[in-house]
Scaffold this motif. Structure first.
Motif, PDB file in Angstrom:
ATOM      1  N   VAL A  91       0.859  -1.194   0.000  1.00  8.46           N
ATOM      2  CA  VAL A  91       0.000   0.000   0.000  1.00  8.46           C
ATOM      3  C   VAL A  91       0.895   1.243   0.000  1.00  8.46           C
ATOM      4  N   LEU A  92       0.606   2.143  -0.921  1.00  8.73           N
ATOM      5  CA  LEU A  92       1.344   3.415  -0.975  1.00  8.73           C
ATOM      6  C   LEU A  92       0.329   4.552  -0.854  1.00  8.73           C
ATOM      7  N   ILE A  93       0.640   5.528  -0.007  1.00  3.08           N
ATOM      8  CA  ILE A  93      -0.289   6.650   0.197  1.00  3.08           C
ATOM      9  C   ILE A  93       0.449   7.948  -0.148  1.00  3.08           C
ATOM     10  N   ASP A  94      -0.196   8.767  -0.988  1.00  7.78           N
ATOM     11  CA  ASP A  94       0.464   9.983  -1.477  1.00  7.78           C
ATOM     12  C   ASP A  94       0.188  11.179  -0.552  1.00  7.78           C
ATOM     13  N   ASP A  95       0.980  12.223  -0.745  1.00  2.63           N
ATOM     14  CA  ASP A  95       0.756  13.529  -0.102  1.00  2.63           C
ATOM     15  C   ASP A  95       0.622  13.429   1.415  1.00  2.63           C
ATOM     16  N   CYS A  96       1.568  12.750   2.033  1.00  2.35           N
ATOM     17  CA  CYS A  96       1.491  12.580   3.493  1.00  2.35           C
ATOM     18  C   CYS A  96       2.303  13.620   4.265  1.00  2.35           C
ATOM     19  N   ARG A  97       3.421  14.054   3.716  1.00  2.00           N
ATOM     20  CA  ARG A  97       4.240  15.019   4.459  1.00  2.00           C
ATOM     21  C   ARG A  97       3.727  16.431   4.189  1.00  2.00           C
ATOM     22  N   LEU A  98       2.542  16.691   4.699  1.00  2.00           N
ATOM     23  CA  LEU A  98       1.881  17.990   4.533  1.00  2.00           C
ATOM     24  C   LEU A  98       1.336  18.408   5.901  1.00  2.00           C
ATOM     25  N   PRO A  99       0.974  19.677   6.081  1.00  2.00           N
ATOM     26  CA  PRO A  99       0.490  20.122   7.392  1.00  2.00           C
ATOM     27  C   PRO A  99      -0.627  19.218   7.933  1.00  2.00           C
ATOM     28  N   ASN A 100      -0.539  18.916   9.202  1.00  2.00           N
ATOM     29  CA  ASN A 100      -1.526  18.074   9.903  1.00  2.00           C
ATOM     30  C   ASN A 100      -1.585  16.627   9.402  1.00  2.00           C
ATOM     31  N   GLY A 101      -0.490  16.163   8.836  1.00  2.00           N
ATOM     32  CA  GLY A 101      -0.394  14.735   8.515  1.00  2.00           C
ATOM     33  C   GLY A 101      -0.777  14.324   7.117  1.00  2.00           C
ATOM     34  N   GLY A 102      -1.275  15.268   6.300  1.00  2.00           N
ATOM     35  CA  GLY A 102      -1.581  14.944   4.905  1.00  2.00           C
ATOM     36  C   GLY A 102      -2.680  13.905   4.748  1.00  2.00           C
ATOM     37  N   LYS A 103      -2.789  13.382   3.518  1.00  2.00           N
ATOM     38  CA  LYS A 103      -3.872  12.441   3.191  1.00  2.00           C
ATOM     39  C   LYS A 103      -3.833  11.172   4.044  1.00  2.00           C
ATOM     40  N   GLY A 104      -2.628  10.790   4.467  1.00  2.00           N
ATOM     41  CA  GLY A 104      -2.485   9.480   5.103  1.00  2.00           C
ATOM     42  C   GLY A 104      -2.717   9.416   6.603  1.00  2.00           C
ATOM     43  N   LYS A 105      -2.830  10.558   7.258  1.00  2.00           N
ATOM     44  CA  LYS A 105      -2.816  10.558   8.734  1.00  2.00           C
ATOM     45  C   LYS A 105      -3.767   9.520   9.367  1.00  2.00           C
ATOM     46  N   THR A 106      -5.022   9.577   9.017  1.00  2.00           N
ATOM     47  CA  THR A 106      -6.018   8.739   9.680  1.00  2.00           C
ATOM     48  C   THR A 106      -5.923   7.279   9.244  1.00  2.00           C
ATOM     49  N   VAL A 107      -5.712   7.083   7.934  1.00  2.00           N
ATOM     50  CA  VAL A 107      -5.649   5.697   7.449  1.00  2.00           C
ATOM     51  C   VAL A 107      -4.386   4.998   7.962  1.00  2.00           C
ATOM     52  N   ILE A 108      -3.288   5.721   8.059  1.00  2.00           N
ATOM     53  CA  ILE A 108      -2.052   5.083   8.561  1.00  2.00           C
ATOM     54  C   ILE A 108      -2.222   4.698  10.031  1.00  2.00           C
ATOM     55  N   TYR A 110       7.462  11.720   1.861  1.00  2.00           N
ATOM     56  CA  TYR A 110       6.328  12.461   1.304  1.00  2.00           C
ATOM     57  C   TYR A 110       5.180  11.491   1.006  1.00  2.00           C
ATOM     58  N   GLN A 111       5.568  10.308   0.537  1.00  2.00           N
ATOM     59  CA  GLN A 111       4.608   9.208   0.415  1.00  2.00           C
ATOM     60  C   GLN A 111       4.943   8.186   1.490  1.00  2.00           C
ATOM     61  N   VAL A 112       3.934   7.467   1.966  1.00  2.00           N
ATOM     62  CA  VAL A 112       4.194   6.431   2.975  1.00  2.00           C
ATOM     63  C   VAL A 112       3.892   5.070   2.353  1.00  2.00           C
ATOM     64  N   LEU A 113       4.878   4.184   2.485  1.00  2.00           N
ATOM     65  CA  LEU A 113       4.781   2.843   1.910  1.00  2.00           C
ATOM     66  C   LEU A 113       4.588   1.845   3.047  1.00  2.00           C
ATOM     67  N   LEU A 114       3.534   1.018   2.942  1.00  2.00           N
ATOM     68  CA  LEU A 114       3.220   0.080   4.032  1.00  2.00           C
ATOM     69  C   LEU A 114       3.037  -1.344   3.507  1.00  2.00           C
ATOM     70  N   VAL A 115       3.393  -2.291   4.359  1.00  2.00           N
ATOM     71  CA  VAL A 115       3.137  -3.716   4.082  1.00  2.00           C
ATOM     72  C   VAL A 115       2.669  -4.343   5.397  1.00  2.00           C
ATOM     73  N   ARG A 116       2.190  -5.576   5.315  1.00  2.00           N
ATOM     74  CA  ARG A 116       1.784  -6.249   6.545  1.00  2.00           C
ATOM     75  C   ARG A 116       3.014  -6.652   7.353  1.00  2.00           C
ATOM     76  N   LYS A 117       2.834  -6.831   8.658  1.00  2.00           N
ATOM     77  CA  LYS A 117       3.982  -7.171   9.517  1.00  2.00           C
ATOM     78  C   LYS A 117       4.642  -8.482   9.052  1.00  2.00           C
ATOM     79  N   GLY A 118       3.850  -9.408   8.489  1.00  2.00           N
ATOM     80  CA  GLY A 118       4.421 -10.690   8.064  1.00  2.00           C
ATOM     81  C   GLY A 118       4.886 -10.685   6.609  1.00  2.00           C
ATOM     82  N   PHE A 119       5.017  -9.537   6.000  1.00  2.00           N
ATOM     83  CA  PHE A 119       5.417  -9.415   4.579  1.00  2.00           C
ATOM     84  C   PHE A 119       6.702 -10.197   4.335  1.00  2.00           C
TER      85      PHE A 119
END
Ligand code: SAM
Length: 220
Positions: free
Chosen positions: A177-194, A209-218
């Motif tokens: 999962v990749l989420i765009d526009d995260c390093r913006l004021p108040n946490g950007g698009k990803g704050k709540t979903v992350i 600036y983007q946050v890249l996520l995988v499952r813990k068992g990736f």
């Protein structure tokens, strides 16, 4: 004389290296002229993971309305990951609520010869994701535009959480999962979903600036 030539050569090399780093292309995968700026490192890592996991189904919310001209501003992800899909026997679905955005993205998809590998859907992302039946190997969240307005920020963050929850059941143990526009004021698009993902078995691979996520068992 030789010393002078050496100095010129060193200066030219340093200039070329600095320009390359600053310009941030995705070469050789994408032509040098497209500057992917703050997304280059996360795009590069994501492309590596798509290779390793042999991804087949890619879903993007918010399409590349400006085509490749938007490489620096918007990211041009539809074209970048659409090209990867074409070269790797995968398929990309990009969904957007705006007719104009779909038109712009479709024009670039056509221009790049990606029609057989990319579908640009005209729909609200939440409706589209709830109906999506296939397993998703790579999910890219980049819809509801963020702004300086606090209410828009809240709505954008909430929308990206809802998108994730709508498709969560179609993600598997090695989904990316990749989420765009995260390093913006108040946490950007990803704050709540992350925040939600971190409580639910996901971990962050790259926090930029983007946050890249995988499952813990990736596994890759
Ligand atoms: C920043 S652009 C996407 C950029 C694109 N991902 C890229 O890499 O070039 C955001 C897009 O999200 C779309 N959008 C906003 N709300 C949406 C929604 N509820 N469902 C689907 N798309 C939405 C907008 O129409 C706009 O085209």
């Amino acid at each position: 004389m030789y010393i002078f030539i050496w100095i010129v050569a060193v200066v030219v090399c340093i200039y070329a290296i600095v320009k390359f780093i600053k310009y941030r292309p995705l070469t050789p995968f994408m032509p040098y002229k497209y500057n992917f700026g703050k997304r280059r490192i996360t795009f590069r890592k994501t492309l590596d993971l798509l290779d390793k996991t042999n991804s087949k189904i890619i879903v993007e919310t918010g399409t590349s309305r400006a085509g490749l001209k938007g490489a620096k501003g918007d990211g041009a992800a539809t074209i970048v990951f659409g090209k990867w899909a074409k070269e790797n026997g995968a398929y990309m679905h990009s969904v957007d609520i705006s007719e104009e955005s779909v038109r712009g993205s479709q024009a670039e998809v056509n221009a790049q010869g990606l029609n057989e590998y990319v579908t640009v859907h005209l729909s609200d992302s939440l409706v589209f994701l709830k109906d999506f039946k296939e397993k998703v190997d790579f999910l890219y969240l980049d819809s509801y535009d963020y702004s300086k307005d606090l209410e828009v920020q809240r709505l954008s963050q909430e929308h990206h959480l809802k998108e994730f929850m709508a498709i969560e059941g179609q993600l598997h143990e090695n989904s990316i999962v990749l989420i765009d526009d995260c390093r913006l004021p108040n946490g950007g698009k990803g704050k709540t979903v992350i925040a939600y993902m971190l409580k639910n078995d996901w971990k962050i691979l790259i926090d930029a600036y983007q946050v890249l996520l995988v499952r813990k068992g990736f596994k890759f």
